[in-house]
Write a protein that holds these residues in place. Structure first.
Motif, mmCIF file in Angstrom:
data_model
loop_
_atom_site.group_PDB
_atom_site.id
_atom_site.type_symbol
_atom_site.label_atom_id
_atom_site.label_comp_id
_atom_site.label_asym_id
_atom_site.label_seq_id
_atom_site.Cartn_x
_atom_site.Cartn_y
_atom_site.Cartn_z
ATOM 1 N N ASP A 1 0.859 -1.184 0.000
ATOM 2 C CA ASP A 1 0.000 0.000 0.000
ATOM 3 C C ASP A 1 0.899 1.238 0.000
ATOM 4 O O ASP A 1 1.560 1.542 0.993
ATOM 5 N N HIS B 1 1.053 6.516 1.151
ATOM 6 C CA HIS B 1 1.846 7.634 1.679
ATOM 7 C C HIS B 1 3.241 7.726 1.072
ATOM 8 O O HIS B 1 4.068 8.481 1.579
ATOM 9 N N THR C 1 -3.487 5.876 -3.622
ATOM 10 C CA THR C 1 -4.634 6.763 -3.432
ATOM 11 C C THR C 1 -4.376 8.079 -4.162
ATOM 12 O O THR C 1 -3.221 8.488 -4.340
HETATM 13 C C1 LIG Z 1 -2.168 3.511 4.274
HETATM 14 C C2 LIG Z 1 -3.497 3.956 3.756
HETATM 15 N N1 LIG Z 1 -4.127 3.200 2.851
HETATM 16 C C3 LIG Z 1 -5.315 3.543 2.355
HETATM 17 C C4 LIG Z 1 -5.949 4.696 2.752
HETATM 18 C C5 LIG Z 1 -7.302 5.035 2.189
HETATM 19 O O1 LIG Z 1 -7.178 5.991 1.203
HETATM 20 P P1 LIG Z 1 -8.389 6.967 0.821
HETATM 21 O O2 LIG Z 1 -8.374 8.088 1.777
HETATM 22 O O3 LIG Z 1 -8.061 7.368 -0.562
HETATM 23 O O4 LIG Z 1 -9.644 6.169 0.890
HETATM 24 C C6 LIG Z 1 -5.343 5.521 3.680
HETATM 25 C C7 LIG Z 1 -6.009 6.776 4.101
HETATM 26 O O5 LIG Z 1 -5.538 7.619 4.765
HETATM 27 C C8 LIG Z 1 -4.084 5.145 4.198
HETATM 28 O O6 LIG Z 1 -3.462 5.896 5.115
#
Ligand SMILES: Cc1ncc(COP(=O)(O)O)c(C=O)c1O
Length: 404
Positions: A213, A216, A245
């Motif tokens: 993921d 960030h 994201t």
């Molecule tokens: C590590 C991580 N993955 C996924 C997400 C979800 O992303 P989104 O805000 O685009 O739904 C976040 C949201 O802050 C996140 O910190």
């Protein structure tokens, strides 16, 4: 057993459990009226400085992004008005996905309407009852929810502990058909970095799928902001799925999945969160596409963000603040001894025109409350220094037991 079985009764009991009374009584800055605060600050000598928003490259109000959004609204419209599979797609979807794929080093990319949905749908859809998911203990809730929603068996490995992951795989991998290893890149609550080379090695040794993921790390890590692979000099082809994201570096909202083209195409026809959900609004694709243009054209923004992250980390350490395991890459938590002190510290910052909310249980373990600071390329060294100074003074005034 409670005698009141109503939803209202349940909500009141749960809110109490979550410490609502304590947080409200101590003036916790939740849901702060940002527009009002900004308007008030604009009239005073000190503008509001926010560390609450993940506007990593300072693009949230960039004129070119606003212009791209206006133009898309004028020429394409606002919404996608259907699932792309059956409602049709706009040219901008394909163009944006191709560019995102190229940027992250893949040949396939699929956008969804949120990053959260991207994790939850991908993990729960791909992993079935003969499978195992092994995931980092500090994974974001969207990963954990995807794990919980799948029919696969699940095991947590200790945060960033590759030896623990190896021990789990050695004992259990052989019992399952497919095995997914899931981790973040830059951890959203602790601000430290996954051991990507270690994860890649184990994924290959044990024949697993690796999901990273990069919410960030895109726009944040690596010289050109291409993420954790660029940071470590690793080949993205060694990762099966990158989840991203648009809500952070790209300053809009939406999620994406990068993978090999065949995998991407298979998901485009079958992934529930894509097939049964509306397509990314074209106006968002246009705005995020413009943010990508700027990211590619102005790598100095990435360098500025990285400089600010390091500055914040070093200054915090120098001031004796507890930053845990943070590495100074755009997210730096400052830990306090208990929730009450954390909330009070955050309120004190706000009194000084600095917005950085407290993060407490459920977001993080109850014993580890913190204020989380998101750095931006736009912060100035003076803003960072002043923030640390305010925190230092706050900490110095605490009774010894409340200092951390
Ligand atoms: C590590 C991580 N993955 C996924 C997400 C979800 O992303 P989104 O805000 O685009 O739904 C976040 C949201 O802050 C996140 O910190």
């Amino acid at each position: 057993m409670p005698s009141d079985h109503s939803l209202l009764g349940f909500a009141i009991r749960r809110a109490r459990l979550a410490g609502r009374a304590l947080l409200e009584a101590s003036g916790a800055p939740w849901f702060v009226p940002l527009d009002k605060l900004k308007a008030e600050a604009a009239k005073s000598a000190h503008p509001l400085v926010s560390f609450a928003n993940y506007d990593y490259l300072g693009l949230s109000d960039h004129p070119a992004i606003k212009a791209a959004a206006h133009d898309a609204i004028d020429h394409i419209g606002v919404g996608a008005l259907g699932s792309r599979l059956v409602g049709g797609e706009r040219q901008i979807h394909a163009e944006f996905e191709e560019r995102l794929a190229k940027f992250t080093g893949f040949d396939g990319c699929l956008t969804l309407v949120s990053g959260y949905l991207s994790n939850i749908s991908t993990i729960s859809y791909l992993m079935g009852k003969l499978d195992l998911i092994v995931y980092d203990q500090l994974s974001h809730n969207s990963i954990v929810s995807g794990v919980m929603a799948s029919r696969a068996d699940r095991m947590e490995f200790r945060h960033n502990d590759i030896d623990h992951l190896r021990a789990i795989l050695t004992e259990h991998r052989g019992k399952y058909q497919h095995c997914m290893i899931a981790a973040e890149s830059l951890y959203s609550m602790d601000g430290d970095i996954a051991d990507l080379p270690g994860l890649m090695k184990l994924k290959e040794e044990f024949g697993c799928w690796l999901l990273i993921d990069e919410a960030h790390s895109i726009g944040v890590m690596g010289k050109r902001g291409r993420g954790i692979c660029e940071h470590f000099g690793e080949d993205p082809a060694r990762i099966d799925l990158v989840i991203g994201t648009l809500s952070k570096t790209f300053a809009t909202c939406g999620g994406f999945i990068c993978a090999q083209k065949m995998v991407r195409d298979f998901l485009a026809y079958t992934l529930p969160g894509f097939v049964y959900s509306v397509g990314l609004p074209p106006v968002i694709a246009a705005a995020a596409g413009k943010a990508l243009d700027i990211l590619e054209a102005e790598p100095e923004r990435v360098a500025g963000l990285q400089r600010n992250g390091r500055h914040f980390l070093e200054a915090s350490k120098k001031a004796g603040l507890n930053v845990g395991v943070a590495t100074g890459d755009a997210i730096v938590p400052v830990h306090f001894a208990d929730i009450k002190t954390t909330v009070a510290a955050s309120a004190h910052l706000l009194d000084n025109g600095i917005y950085a909310p407290p993060i407490v249980h459920m977001g993080v373990p109850s014993a580890l409350p913190r204020i989380r600071f998101f750095l931006s390329a736009r912060h100035t060294p003076a803003e960072i220094e002043r923030t640390i100074q305010v925190l230092k003074e706050f900490s110095a005034a605490l009774p010894a037991a409340a200092a951390n």
